[in-house]
Design a protein around this motif. Structure first.
Motif, mmCIF file in Angstrom:
data_model
loop_
_atom_site.group_PDB
_atom_site.id
_atom_site.type_symbol
_atom_site.label_atom_id
_atom_site.label_comp_id
_atom_site.label_asym_id
_atom_site.label_seq_id
_atom_site.Cartn_x
_atom_site.Cartn_y
_atom_site.Cartn_z
ATOM 1 N N ARG A 94 0.874 -1.179 0.000
ATOM 2 C CA ARG A 94 0.000 0.000 0.000
ATOM 3 C C ARG A 94 0.908 1.224 0.000
ATOM 4 O O ARG A 94 1.817 1.321 0.830
ATOM 5 N N ARG A 95 0.668 2.173 -0.958
ATOM 6 C CA ARG A 95 1.566 3.328 -1.019
ATOM 7 C C ARG A 95 0.874 4.509 -1.686
ATOM 8 O O ARG A 95 -0.226 4.393 -2.178
ATOM 9 N N ASP A 96 1.603 5.681 -1.728
ATOM 10 C CA ASP A 96 1.148 6.870 -2.433
ATOM 11 C C ASP A 96 -0.295 7.226 -2.112
ATOM 12 O O ASP A 96 -1.133 7.297 -3.001
ATOM 13 N N PRO A 97 -0.580 7.484 -0.799
ATOM 14 C CA PRO A 97 -1.956 7.838 -0.436
ATOM 15 C C PRO A 97 -2.384 9.191 -1.012
ATOM 16 O O PRO A 97 -1.558 10.081 -1.228
ATOM 17 N N ASP A 134 7.177 -1.936 -7.499
ATOM 18 C CA ASP A 134 6.217 -1.968 -6.395
ATOM 19 C C ASP A 134 4.843 -1.473 -6.806
ATOM 20 O O ASP A 134 3.811 -1.888 -6.267
ATOM 21 N N TRP A 135 4.779 -0.531 -7.780
ATOM 22 C CA TRP A 135 3.482 0.016 -8.158
ATOM 23 C C TRP A 135 2.983 -0.544 -9.490
ATOM 24 O O TRP A 135 2.075 0.003 -10.105
ATOM 25 N N ASP A 136 3.589 -1.674 -9.910
ATOM 26 C CA ASP A 136 3.121 -2.360 -11.121
ATOM 27 C C ASP A 136 1.995 -3.330 -10.761
ATOM 28 O O ASP A 136 1.916 -3.803 -9.622
ATOM 29 N N CYS A 172 -2.347 3.608 -10.422
ATOM 30 C CA CYS A 172 -1.731 3.878 -9.112
ATOM 31 C C CYS A 172 -1.581 5.371 -8.846
ATOM 32 O O CYS A 172 -1.901 6.192 -9.706
ATOM 33 N N THR A 173 -1.150 5.695 -7.649
ATOM 34 C CA THR A 173 -0.796 7.042 -7.207
ATOM 35 C C THR A 173 -1.955 7.999 -7.412
ATOM 36 O O THR A 173 -1.894 8.949 -8.178
ATOM 37 N N PRO A 174 -3.063 7.718 -6.685
ATOM 38 C CA PRO A 174 -4.285 8.490 -6.892
ATOM 39 C C PRO A 174 -4.341 9.775 -6.087
ATOM 40 O O PRO A 174 -3.620 9.942 -5.097
ATOM 41 N N TYR A 187 -5.320 9.511 -11.436
ATOM 42 C CA TYR A 187 -4.302 8.512 -11.134
ATOM 43 C C TYR A 187 -3.417 8.246 -12.352
ATOM 44 O O TYR A 187 -3.763 8.620 -13.472
ATOM 45 N N GLN A 188 -2.280 7.586 -12.102
ATOM 46 C CA GLN A 188 -1.355 7.217 -13.169
ATOM 47 C C GLN A 188 -1.883 5.939 -13.811
ATOM 48 O O GLN A 188 -2.256 4.989 -13.112
ATOM 49 N N ALA A 189 -1.904 5.894 -15.151
ATOM 50 C CA ALA A 189 -2.425 4.729 -15.871
ATOM 51 C C ALA A 189 -1.363 4.177 -16.815
ATOM 52 O O ALA A 189 -0.876 4.902 -17.698
ATOM 53 N N TYR A 190 -0.960 2.915 -16.566
ATOM 54 C CA TYR A 190 0.077 2.283 -17.391
ATOM 55 C C TYR A 190 -0.559 1.249 -18.327
ATOM 56 O O TYR A 190 -1.395 0.452 -17.880
ATOM 57 N N SER A 191 -0.123 1.273 -19.585
ATOM 58 C CA SER A 191 -0.652 0.314 -20.569
ATOM 59 C C SER A 191 0.445 -0.601 -21.094
ATOM 60 O O SER A 191 0.322 -1.184 -22.170
ATOM 61 N N GLY A 197 11.937 4.212 -17.231
ATOM 62 C CA GLY A 197 11.429 5.568 -17.468
ATOM 63 C C GLY A 197 10.159 5.859 -16.699
ATOM 64 O O GLY A 197 9.786 7.008 -16.506
ATOM 65 N N ASP A 198 9.495 4.771 -16.228
ATOM 66 C CA ASP A 198 8.259 4.970 -15.457
ATOM 67 C C ASP A 198 7.284 5.866 -16.224
ATOM 68 O O ASP A 198 6.637 6.754 -15.679
ATOM 69 N N THR A 199 7.180 5.612 -17.527
ATOM 70 C CA THR A 199 6.387 6.469 -18.411
ATOM 71 C C THR A 199 4.894 6.203 -18.293
ATOM 72 O O THR A 199 4.464 5.055 -18.331
ATOM 73 N N ILE A 235 3.943 11.853 -16.386
ATOM 74 C CA ILE A 235 3.109 12.726 -15.561
ATOM 75 C C ILE A 235 2.747 11.896 -14.334
ATOM 76 O O ILE A 235 2.061 10.880 -14.447
ATOM 77 N N HIS A 236 3.298 12.299 -13.181
ATOM 78 C CA HIS A 236 3.131 11.512 -11.950
ATOM 79 C C HIS A 236 2.472 12.336 -10.856
ATOM 80 O O HIS A 236 2.444 13.558 -10.913
ATOM 81 N N ASP A 237 2.046 11.625 -9.819
ATOM 82 C CA ASP A 237 1.579 12.252 -8.564
ATOM 83 C C ASP A 237 0.587 13.383 -8.803
ATOM 84 O O ASP A 237 0.766 14.496 -8.316
ATOM 85 N N PRO A 238 -0.517 13.125 -9.537
ATOM 86 C CA PRO A 238 -1.505 14.179 -9.757
ATOM 87 C C PRO A 238 -2.054 14.682 -8.419
ATOM 88 O O PRO A 238 -2.298 13.879 -7.519
ATOM 89 N N TYR A 251 1.473 18.332 -10.650
ATOM 90 C CA TYR A 251 1.987 16.993 -10.961
ATOM 91 C C TYR A 251 3.513 17.009 -11.021
ATOM 92 O O TYR A 251 4.130 18.061 -11.193
ATOM 93 N N LYS A 252 4.064 15.836 -10.884
ATOM 94 C CA LYS A 252 5.518 15.676 -11.040
ATOM 95 C C LYS A 252 5.795 15.288 -12.484
ATOM 96 O O LYS A 252 5.103 14.462 -13.061
ATOM 97 N N GLY A 253 6.782 15.886 -13.052
ATOM 98 C CA GLY A 253 7.170 15.552 -14.417
ATOM 99 C C GLY A 253 8.656 15.262 -14.463
ATOM 100 O O GLY A 253 9.409 15.644 -13.553
ATOM 101 N N GLY A 292 11.607 18.246 -5.427
ATOM 102 C CA GLY A 292 10.530 17.467 -4.838
ATOM 103 C C GLY A 292 10.281 16.175 -5.598
ATOM 104 O O GLY A 292 10.585 16.077 -6.791
ATOM 105 N N HIS A 293 9.748 15.183 -4.874
ATOM 106 C CA HIS A 293 9.352 13.917 -5.509
ATOM 107 C C HIS A 293 7.837 13.877 -5.413
ATOM 108 O O HIS A 293 7.147 14.661 -6.075
ATOM 109 N N GLU A 294 7.268 13.059 -4.528
ATOM 110 C CA GLU A 294 5.814 13.137 -4.344
ATOM 111 C C GLU A 294 5.529 14.398 -3.522
ATOM 112 O O GLU A 294 5.873 14.449 -2.355
ATOM 113 N N THR A 295 4.946 15.388 -4.154
ATOM 114 C CA THR A 295 4.780 16.694 -3.506
ATOM 115 C C THR A 295 3.322 16.932 -3.148
ATOM 116 O O THR A 295 2.440 16.651 -3.957
HETATM 117 C C1 AAL Z 1 5.985 7.300 -6.469
HETATM 118 C C2 AAL Z 1 5.405 8.396 -7.307
HETATM 119 C C3 AAL Z 1 4.894 7.800 -8.574
HETATM 120 C C4 AAL Z 1 6.011 7.117 -9.280
HETATM 121 C C5 AAL Z 1 6.181 5.963 -8.364
HETATM 122 C C6 AAL Z 1 4.787 5.556 -8.112
HETATM 123 O O1 AAL Z 1 6.524 7.567 -5.342
HETATM 124 O O2 AAL Z 1 6.328 9.387 -7.572
HETATM 125 O O3 AAL Z 1 4.025 6.745 -8.247
HETATM 126 O O4 AAL Z 1 5.555 6.658 -10.488
HETATM 127 O O5 AAL Z 1 6.804 6.458 -7.221
#
Ligand code: AAL
Length: 426
Positions: A94-97, A134-136, A172-174, A187-191, A197-199, A235-238, A251-253, A292-295
């Motif tokens: 469980r992460r990125d609350p 971890d967030w896959d 993830c990362t909602p 949230y981040q959507a991976y296809s 690159g965590d694109t 585009i991360h951490d909306p 967002y983090k870019g 900053g990372h998750e801001t």
């Molecule tokens: C997190 C956030 C984003 C990244 C990864 C999962 O801490 O920055 O969500 O993609 O790491």
């Protein structure tokens, strides 16, 4: 001896003591005792104009606060609590609350939840059931609470669509937005399998109540920029807020690390829209935060404040922008929460009088890593609010125990020790 005589002698003794106390300092230490009030022993809130100030003392006024952290509304230390209600099972992470919201007396939080048959194995070994990171292979779950310490995990809020569809690999990362009575999860959507690159882009799902059901939009609302853009890779951490009548989605870019190192690592931008499904327009001033990372962010007075951690020159700072885009450092922090999801009572009030935050959830990577192990949620408490005044949270000078310095992340690894000893001998 008459009573008056006694009183006279007493007055003399008192006067004598008074003079005695004041005189020695002047002679013993060569400074004017009344000078105890001299600057900066006594430091006025207004910058003195009757003396030359060193660069450092100039900064106390121009950058920081003459009463230091204790007088700084935007400084706080952070205290952490374990949460009740979240089981610890292998391969459950469980992460990125998200921000915490409160609806009809109940707190809601949304977060990345991975429940896989195996731990993260890297992109090469990842399969449809073995995650790469971890967030896959994650989905968005939510939990509720009455006090912010004891939580009840409610289950999935947004699940992954069938393989091949937009966002099938991981959601993830909602973060949550309440807009005109409806609830929106960004949230981040991976296809595709997640790798270095965590694109990914950001998308959104809508619901009529905080417990869902959430209906996924099924397409991106904020996408990575063009090949030469600072946010070309991801585009991360909306983090949506309502500000000046619009949705400000911070967002983090990152451009990804493909330019031989002379590129920005990651930074924060903002995309603005009049409606939750967009169109979102990225600010021409982006990035608006250089670190900053998750801001996390919150309305503060007439502007927006931000808490930055982990990355960049201005990591571990609280910053403030009176206009929501031009941020200035306001304090330097120690051990800020990682991936903070604060409880922001006025996140969507847009009333030009932001009050600040006092607690939230965050995540901890038990192995001190970041991406190859299960993560847990935790709670942080602080005082970054205009409505609370808790000196306990304004203390600095935090010192850490022995374990802190010799834990794997901080202990000098053997190979570095050998290298240092070798170079010392050369
Ligand atoms: C997190 C956030 C984003 C990244 C990864 C999962 O801490 O920055 O969500 O993609 O790491």
């Amino acid at each position: 001896m008459s009573y008056d005589r006694v009183r006279e002698i007493r007055a003399f003794i008192f006067l004598g003591v008074l003079v005695a106390v004041s005189v020695p300092g002047r002679f013993l230490y060569g400074y004017d005792a009344s000078a105890d009030d001299a600057f900066p022993a006594k430091i006025p809130l207004e910058k003195p104009t009757d003396r030359q100030l060193s660069a450092a003392m100039q900064r106390m006024y121009d950058v920081w606060n003459p009463h230091e952290d204790r007088g700084n509304e935007l400084f706080s230390n952070f205290k952490y609590s374990r949460l009740e209600g979240f089981s610890r099972e292998p391969n459950v992470s469980r992460r990125d609350p998200s921000k915490v919201i409160r609806v009809k007396g109940t707190y809601y939080v949304y977060y990345t939840c991975r429940r896989t048959e195996a731990p993260p194995a890297g992109a090469d070994k990842a399969t449809d059931t073995v995650p790469s990171l971890d967030w896959d292979l994650a989905e968005i779950w939510y939990a509720t609470s009455k006090d912010g310490f004891r939580w009840t995990e409610q289950g999935p809020a947004v699940t992954r669509p069938a393989k091949g569809r937009f966002g099938w690999r991981s959601n993830c990362t909602p973060d949550i937005l309440i807009f005109k009575g409806k609830y929106y999860l960004y949230y981040q959507a991976y296809s595709a399998i997640l790798e270095g690159g965590d694109t990914c882009p950001v998308t959104v799902a809508e619901a009529d109540s905080p417990g869902g059901p959430f209906r996924a939009l099924g397409r991106a609302v904020v996408s990575p920029g063009g090949p030469d853009d600072w946010d070309s890779a991801c585009i991360h951490d909306p983090f949506p807020l309502i500000y000046k009548g619009k949705i400000y989605l911070y967002y983090k870019g990152s451009p990804g690390q493909k330019r031989g190192g002379d590129n920005i690592i990651r930074a924060q931008g903002v995309a603005i829209a009049g409606h939750p499904a967009g169109p979102f327009e990225k600010s021409p001033l982006n990035p608006v935060l250089n670190s900053g990372h998750e801001t996390c962010l919150w309305p503060y007075k007439t502007g927006i404040a931000a808490l930055l951690s982990l990355d960049g020159t201005e990591k571990n700072t609280v910053q403030y922008a009176p206009d929501g885009v031009n941020f200035k450092m306001m304090s330097l922090l120690q051990v800020p929460p990682i991936a903070p999801g604060p409880y922001v009572p006025d996140a969507f009030a847009d009333n030009g009088d932001g009050r600040g935050i006092t607690w939230g959830l965050c995540h901890i990577n038990p192995d001190g890593g970041g991406s190859m192990n299960d993560s847990i949620l935790a709670r942080f408490d602080c005082d970054l609010s205009l409505d609370s005044d808790v000196p306990y949270f304004k203390r600095n000078n935090l010192r850490f125990d022995e374990h802190t310095y010799f834990q794997p992340v901080l202990a000098l690894p053997g190979h570095m020790k050998m290298r240092i000893i070798k170079s010392a001998g050369e």
